[in-house]
Scaffold this active site. Structure first.
Site, PDB file in Angstrom:
ATOM      1  N   SER A  79       0.832  -1.196   0.000  1.00  0.00           N
ATOM      2  CA  SER A  79       0.000   0.000   0.000  1.00  0.00           C
ATOM      3  C   SER A  79       0.876   1.259   0.000  1.00  0.00           C
ATOM      4  CB  SER A  79      -0.968  -0.054   1.177  1.00  0.00           C
ATOM      5  OG  SER A  79      -2.064   0.800   0.983  1.00  0.00           O
ATOM      6  N   ASP A 205      -9.948  -6.241  -3.561  1.00  0.00           N
ATOM      7  CA  ASP A 205      -9.404  -5.105  -2.807  1.00  0.00           C
ATOM      8  C   ASP A 205     -10.327  -3.895  -2.965  1.00  0.00           C
ATOM      9  OD1 ASP A 205      -7.841  -3.064  -1.710  1.00  0.00           O
ATOM     10  OD2 ASP A 205      -5.977  -3.900  -2.495  1.00  0.00           O
ATOM     11  N   HIS A 233      -7.419  -6.339   0.675  1.00  0.00           N
ATOM     12  CA  HIS A 233      -6.274  -5.436   0.654  1.00  0.00           C
ATOM     13  C   HIS A 233      -5.059  -5.964   1.418  1.00  0.00           C
ATOM     14  CE1 HIS A 233      -4.300  -1.608   0.067  1.00  0.00           C
ATOM     15  NE2 HIS A 233      -4.125  -1.452   1.367  1.00  0.00           N
TER      16      HIS A 233
END
Length: 253
Positions: A79, A205, A233
């Protein structure tokens, strides 16, 4: 900056996402440390790393990482951490042997020419809630990360436990991290990256849309894109062995 190094083998740097700390990698690192020397970074103001105003300025952050980490390593970022790793590959190309972006987007918030990202109004609402109630916002973020996972309760439990194991992230560091997510545009960095690069996306996600694959391939035709089916995610929490397999196949190619 606190960095915990474990395992034996080639150097592998792991950079966590927004609001978390290096302990979040534990399910995956338990597997990777059998073959790699894993360097687990706590970003400024997170985990055991101190916070000073300006620590998330990109040039400052990258310089501190370059000073603290091996001269040449494989970089794996999740991320926000994937954006940090990509920026490292752009500004310190001699330091990055291979790059792996896990559930990460070179441009996190949508623009007119980049629809494969989080809607700006959704991001702005989330950012505003952080200033009102940090604890509730962090819990909401955990729920978002677990959404779409094949075992969402397990993901929520593990992320919540990891968050509770360390000091609460510094409020200023959280705000600075959101500013990075809002403002960083690393599409040019991805287009010009000169090391082998892999992007791992998760089918379900809710933060990084799987449609991103189409757009990043246009930016970087040499990019290796893997889509993990049925995951959200944080795929390395619900399916660490599957993630390990995909990562190690890429590294050993």
């Amino acid at each position: 900056m606190h960095i915990n190094s474990i395992g034996q083998g080639s150097d592998l740097v792991l950079v966590h996402g927004w609001s978390m700390h290096s302990g979040v990698w534990q399910p995956l690192v338990d597997l990777l440390a059998e073959h790699f020397r894993c360097h687990l970074v706590d970003l400024p103001g997170h985990g055991q790393s101190d916070w000073h105003e300006g620590d998330f300025e990109l040039s400052t952050l990258l310089a501190k990482l370059a000073e603290a980490l091996p001269e040449k390593a494989i970089w794996l970022g999740w991320s926000l951490g994937g954006m940090v790793a990509l920026a490292m590959a752009k500004h310190y190309p001699e330091r990055v042997k291979k790059l792996i972006m896990l559930a990460s987007n070179p441009r996190f918030v949508q623009t007119e020419d980049w629809p494969c990202a989080m809607a700006a109004e959704v991001f702005d609402t989330f950012s505003a809630s952080l200033a009102v109630d940090q604890q509730q916002t962090l819990q909401r973020f955990i729920m978002l990360q677990a959404k779409g996972a094949n075992q969402p309760r397990q993901v929520i439990k593990q992320l919540s436990e990891q968050l509770a194991q360390q000091h609460v992230p510094e409020p200023a560091a959280l705000q600075a991290g959101l500013k990075c997510l809002a403002e960083w545009d690393l599409r040019d960095a991805l287009a010009s990256v000169n090391c082998p690069t892999q992007m791992i996306l998760a089918e379900n996600d809710h933060l990084i849309p799987v449609s991103l694959a189409e757009y990043v391939r246009k930016l970087q035709p040499q990019l290796r894109v893997e889509v993990l089916p049925g995951l959200g995610h944080a795929p390395f929490i619900s399916q660490p062995q599957q993630c390990q397999l995909v990562i190690e196949q890429f590294i050993h190619e």
